[in-house]
Design a protein around this motif. Structure first.
Motif, PDB file in Angstrom:
ATOM      1  N   ARG A 242     -19.177   4.679  -9.480  1.00 38.59           N
ATOM      2  CA  ARG A 242     -17.732   4.601  -9.597  1.00 38.59           C
ATOM      3  C   ARG A 242     -17.348   3.598 -10.684  1.00 38.59           C
ATOM      4  O   ARG A 242     -16.328   3.683 -11.316  1.00 38.59           O
ATOM      5  CB  ARG A 242     -17.134   4.132  -8.268  1.00 38.59           C
TER       6      ARG A 242
ATOM      7  N   VAL B 281      -7.750  -7.499  -3.307  1.00 34.51           N
ATOM      8  CA  VAL B 281      -7.991  -6.571  -2.208  1.00 34.51           C
ATOM      9  C   VAL B 281      -9.265  -6.961  -1.461  1.00 34.51           C
ATOM     10  O   VAL B 281      -9.278  -7.073  -0.233  1.00 34.51           O
ATOM     11  CB  VAL B 281      -8.079  -5.127  -2.735  1.00 34.51           C
TER      12      VAL B 281
ATOM     13  N   LEU C 216      -9.805  -8.497   2.395  1.00 35.54           N
ATOM     14  CA  LEU C 216     -10.673  -7.935   3.429  1.00 35.54           C
ATOM     15  C   LEU C 216     -11.652  -8.990   3.933  1.00 35.54           C
ATOM     16  O   LEU C 216     -11.831  -9.170   5.137  1.00 35.54           O
ATOM     17  CB  LEU C 216     -11.473  -6.774   2.854  1.00 35.54           C
TER      18      LEU C 216
ATOM     19  N   THR D   4       4.795  -2.842   8.805  1.00 32.08           N
ATOM     20  CA  THR D   4       4.203  -2.455   7.526  1.00 32.08           C
ATOM     21  C   THR D   4       3.562  -3.662   6.854  1.00 32.08           C
ATOM     22  O   THR D   4       2.428  -3.617   6.377  1.00 32.08           O
ATOM     23  CB  THR D   4       5.285  -1.905   6.581  1.00 32.08           C
TER      24      THR D   4
ATOM     25  N   ALA E 205       0.478  -4.763   8.626  1.00 29.95           N
ATOM     26  CA  ALA E 205      -0.614  -3.843   8.325  1.00 29.95           C
ATOM     27  C   ALA E 205      -1.203  -4.165   6.953  1.00 29.95           C
ATOM     28  O   ALA E 205      -2.401  -4.027   6.731  1.00 29.95           O
ATOM     29  CB  ALA E 205      -0.132  -2.412   8.366  1.00 29.95           C
ATOM     30  N   ARG E 206      -0.347  -4.615   6.067  1.00 30.09           N
ATOM     31  CA  ARG E 206      -0.815  -4.974   4.727  1.00 30.09           C
ATOM     32  C   ARG E 206      -1.448  -6.352   4.706  1.00 30.09           C
ATOM     33  O   ARG E 206      -1.816  -6.863   3.659  1.00 30.09           O
ATOM     34  CB  ARG E 206       0.359  -4.958   3.737  1.00 30.09           C
ATOM     35  N   ARG E 207      -1.516  -6.952   5.837  1.00 33.47           N
ATOM     36  CA  ARG E 207      -2.172  -8.253   5.991  1.00 33.47           C
ATOM     37  C   ARG E 207      -1.571  -9.345   5.108  1.00 33.47           C
ATOM     38  O   ARG E 207      -2.314 -10.132   4.501  1.00 33.47           O
ATOM     39  CB  ARG E 207      -3.668  -8.129   5.682  1.00 33.47           C
TER      40      ARG E 207
ATOM     41  N   PRO F 294      -4.809  -0.906   5.221  1.00 31.03           N
ATOM     42  CA  PRO F 294      -4.681  -0.516   3.810  1.00 31.03           C
ATOM     43  C   PRO F 294      -5.570  -1.357   2.901  1.00 31.03           C
ATOM     44  O   PRO F 294      -5.982  -0.890   1.836  1.00 31.03           O
ATOM     45  CB  PRO F 294      -3.216  -0.783   3.488  1.00 31.03           C
ATOM     46  N   VAL F 295      -5.844  -2.555   3.325  1.00 26.10           N
ATOM     47  CA  VAL F 295      -6.668  -3.423   2.490  1.00 26.10           C
ATOM     48  C   VAL F 295      -8.089  -2.878   2.416  1.00 26.10           C
ATOM     49  O   VAL F 295      -8.665  -2.732   1.336  1.00 26.10           O
ATOM     50  CB  VAL F 295      -6.655  -4.864   3.050  1.00 26.10           C
TER      51      VAL F 295
ATOM     52  N   GLY G 230     -11.931   2.948  -0.846  1.00 28.30           N
ATOM     53  CA  GLY G 230     -11.590   4.218  -1.473  1.00 28.30           C
ATOM     54  C   GLY G 230     -10.985   4.126  -2.842  1.00 28.30           C
ATOM     55  O   GLY G 230     -10.839   5.108  -3.545  1.00 28.30           O
TER      56      GLY G 230
ATOM     57  N   THR H 160      -4.888   2.208  -2.755  1.00 31.18           N
ATOM     58  CA  THR H 160      -4.258   1.178  -1.931  1.00 31.18           C
ATOM     59  C   THR H 160      -2.974   1.669  -1.294  1.00 31.18           C
ATOM     60  O   THR H 160      -2.330   0.944  -0.548  1.00 31.18           O
ATOM     61  CB  THR H 160      -3.918  -0.063  -2.771  1.00 31.18           C
ATOM     62  N   LEU H 161      -2.595   2.881  -1.624  1.00 34.60           N
ATOM     63  CA  LEU H 161      -1.335   3.406  -1.109  1.00 34.60           C
ATOM     64  C   LEU H 161      -0.182   2.473  -1.457  1.00 34.60           C
ATOM     65  O   LEU H 161       0.736   2.276  -0.657  1.00 34.60           O
ATOM     66  CB  LEU H 161      -1.410   3.635   0.402  1.00 34.60           C
ATOM     67  N   SER H 162      -0.275   1.889  -2.604  1.00 36.57           N
ATOM     68  CA  SER H 162       0.830   1.069  -3.080  1.00 36.57           C
ATOM     69  C   SER H 162       1.100   1.443  -4.531  1.00 36.57           C
ATOM     70  O   SER H 162       0.182   1.851  -5.243  1.00 36.57           O
ATOM     71  CB  SER H 162       0.476  -0.419  -2.980  1.00 36.57           C
TER      72      SER H 162
ATOM     73  N   GLU I  20       8.207   5.051   0.837  1.00 32.66           N
ATOM     74  CA  GLU I  20       7.912   4.699   2.222  1.00 32.66           C
ATOM     75  C   GLU I  20       7.633   5.955   3.045  1.00 32.66           C
ATOM     76  O   GLU I  20       6.699   6.004   3.833  1.00 32.66           O
ATOM     77  CB  GLU I  20       9.105   3.935   2.805  1.00 32.66           C
TER      78      GLU I  20
ATOM     79  N   GLY J 127       4.281   7.145   2.765  1.00 34.75           N
ATOM     80  CA  GLY J 127       3.225   6.241   3.195  1.00 34.75           C
ATOM     81  C   GLY J 127       2.814   5.218   2.159  1.00 34.75           C
ATOM     82  O   GLY J 127       1.839   4.503   2.328  1.00 34.75           O
ATOM     83  N   TYR J 128       3.585   5.158   1.091  1.00 37.31           N
ATOM     84  CA  TYR J 128       3.286   4.175   0.051  1.00 37.31           C
ATOM     85  C   TYR J 128       4.196   2.956   0.172  1.00 37.31           C
ATOM     86  O   TYR J 128       5.314   3.051   0.665  1.00 37.31           O
ATOM     87  CB  TYR J 128       3.493   4.786  -1.332  1.00 37.31           C
ATOM     88  N   VAL J 129       3.703   1.853  -0.307  1.00 41.41           N
ATOM     89  CA  VAL J 129       4.527   0.656  -0.373  1.00 41.41           C
ATOM     90  C   VAL J 129       4.759   0.321  -1.839  1.00 41.41           C
ATOM     91  O   VAL J 129       3.816   0.301  -2.621  1.00 41.41           O
ATOM     92  CB  VAL J 129       3.829  -0.539   0.310  1.00 41.41           C
TER      93      VAL J 129
ATOM     94  N   ARG K 166      -4.541  -3.576  -7.671  1.00 41.70           N
ATOM     95  CA  ARG K 166      -5.063  -2.217  -7.528  1.00 41.70           C
ATOM     96  C   ARG K 166      -4.036  -1.211  -7.036  1.00 41.70           C
ATOM     97  O   ARG K 166      -4.326  -0.385  -6.166  1.00 41.70           O
ATOM     98  CB  ARG K 166      -6.269  -2.199  -6.577  1.00 41.70           C
TER      99      ARG K 166
END
Lengths: 354, 354
Positions: free
Chosen positions: A13, A73, A77, A133, A136-138, B72-73, B79, B82-84, B109, B112-114, B138
């Motif tokens: 990747r 990121v 984690l 939200t 969830a995004r920490r 998401p983190v 993957g 980041t869905l952002s 939103e 599912g994206y921020v 990212r």
DNA sequence: CTGAAAGCGCTTACAG
DNA sequence: CTGAAAGCGCTTACAG
């Protein structure tokens, strides 16, 4: 080589999508170049432990040369810290809180944090969702700008992460709150009108479900009392901090209320609505009616006439909140030091003539 | 059990900081409960591969019961998504772009994206920094609201990730741009004035380094031409889209320019400044001078008099940009479908009297 | 259709 | 002061 020594990577990747920026440099590469272990690089990055000057130097050089930028990121984690803080704002487009957001952004960025703004839309459910939200995004901390969420709910969230609340009074171990001196500001505004000879001073209230609205009403009452002017409920009408509610409120006052020579609107937006209502009724400001607003939003000085109002630096409210958050994040005790509200006399008020 | 079977965890970070919300549920726990492998849960979550209906059901139930919300983190690290999406806005507190941001937030939103908003402060360096920050975080895509960054720079970034640009014309494989029909809007405004009998129509331009400003000027010129009115440079003055520049501009026009009976300001903010300037000079709107703005910002209808202007739904510009981004993210070809600009006639314009 | 395993790029006990 | 190793919570080739 032992059988489980690091296998060569299977996936490639790391070809990277970028021709432009090249593959992102990793901490591992920095370690390699500096001739130290990744742990050491990490420790230098985070100031987690003392490291010998030579290695320190070697690592710094490697970082410099490689142009390494740690991946937030991965950091999030692994370390549990994302270097981001959530901001629950009511509307991302709010002319009022916008300034606060700008202030928050400025100090957060300087500290290496990124603010995540999410709108709560003045609705409890949305605010809750926004916070979920963000959790969830920490995010590492949470700044809440006003809103409708019960204090108890905020207190509960504050058990999970540091929290700064703007526009409320809350105390707790991991929570800090700060607010304008609304009562004082409202007294200033009302007193100004009294000083100009007005005795029949109408009041356009905000939504009293909102703490700021209550405090401003209180300030109005106090100022009247201080001046020996009786409080007259027929002079008070409730709006919701929007222009249309200001317009409607004044219409109602004019139709059903007691006569008045001055009007204090709980915020500038309602004052703008009031201005239009008075204009429609052929009343001139300040000749017939003196008008004072609250907030000193940026367009206030371009109202016709330029609006006398109470200045609250919303920007500084934002920087104050951000600084408090930074303190909390460092496990220090925050302190806020907001500038006091200030009367800004422009052209919408004058000495009472009739 | 083979010797390297999963060792029991050493650390117990999972004590979790939260009493309030309990430890966050992980995908692994969902897999356990549903009796499938983590891979399967992941595939269901992402719709990556077909899965037997029974497992599908079992997993969905487990997710439901456990209240699982993917982290998401971790997703971002593993993957690459980041869905952002990053949004470079010029000022987070902009009264104009605020609406666009709100629109972006809404559709993002839902998907599912921020959105991550970062201010570029109308400065190339800051915009660049904002983008770097966003790349480091990212984000999966980038939305850029106007700004000063050269097109070439944007094109380069677009090689790294999908990009939507508002307020420019750019074409490329992974890039999409959309903008208002500024020229048309400006023609509408000018034509309206012409229709009211005005021939000496002054023009308050925005900063011509800005594409929107140029297009609006062009629309003004076109409308004049269409009506056979000669373009007179003495009737044009440049501002920068701010209230003070509108005020100053009108002062200059009044002092040095040619006489005029109508004025078209390139945006509402400058129109507000113009309103005050005219007021100061004892000129009445619309009796002495007709005035048209542009944008229809929310306070325009509360100007005195309520401002005739050109409505552009900045909100829809935002939702359009967001939808385009979503399409790009799905590797589809975006299409924008913005509503055309619309003249909103209020009370700042009237038939020419003198 | 599905699982075991490796890997994403870091951080942090653990053990010198 | 420093390194090797495990782990954060996911995703995704690989191999059935």
């Amino acid at each position: 080589m032992s059988p489980d020594s690091k296998p060569s990577k299977r996936r490639t990747r790391s070809t990277s999508k970028a021709t432009g920026a090249g593959a992102p440099v990793t901490l591992e590469q920095v370690a390699l170049k500096a001739g130290v272990s990744p742990s050491t690089v990490s420790r230098i990055l985070n100031g987690t432990a003392a490291v010998s000057p030579e290695k320190q130097q070697a690592v710094e050089d490697a970082i410099e040369q490689l142009g390494f930028r740690p991946n937030p990121v991965a950091r999030g984690l692994a370390g549990g810290r994302t270097l981001s803080v959530g901001v629950v704002t009511q509307t991302i487009s709010s002319p009022f809180y916008g300034e606060a957001m700008y202030g928050i952004e400025g100090v957060m960025e300087q500290a290496g944090y990124v603010p995540l703004f999410v709108s709560g839309n003045w609705q409890e459910a949305d605010e809750r969702k926004a916070i979920e939200t963000l959790l969830a995004r920490r995010v590492d901390g949470l700044i809440v700008l006003a809103g409708r969420l019960p204090n108890a709910a905020l207190l509960r969230y504050a058990r999970e992460l540091p929290m700064v609340v703007v526009g409320r009074q809350l105390r707790g171990p991991q929570i800090f709150s700060l607010n304008f001196e609304n009562t004082l500001g409202a007294r200033l505004a009302t007193q100004h009108l009294v000083d100009l000879g007005h005795r029949r001073i109408a009041f356009l209230s905000g939504d009293l479900a909102h703490g700021d609205a209550v405090e401003r009403l209180r300030g109005y009452e106090q100022a009247l009392k201080d001046s020996g002017i009786p409080f007259d409920p027929a002079l008070v009408v409730q709006g919701d901090f929007t222009e249309p509610s200001g317009l409607l409120g004044v219409m109602r006052l004019l139709d059903d209320g007691a006569p008045f020579t001055a009007l204090f609107a709980s915020n500038d937006q309602m004052a703008f609505g009031a201005l239009l209502a008075l204009h429609r009724r052929g009343l001139r400001v300040p000749d017939d009616i003196s008008l004072v607003g609250f907030d000193d939003v940026s367009v206030a000085k371009y109202a016709l006439p330029p609006l006398t109002t109470v200045r609250q630096s919303v920007y500084e409210l934002g920087t104050g909140a951000a600084r408090a958050m930074l303190a909390l994040l460092r496990a220090e005790t925050p302190s806020a030091n907001l500038p006091p509200p200030e009367l800004v006399v422009r052209e919408s008020t004058r000495r009472r003539m009739r």
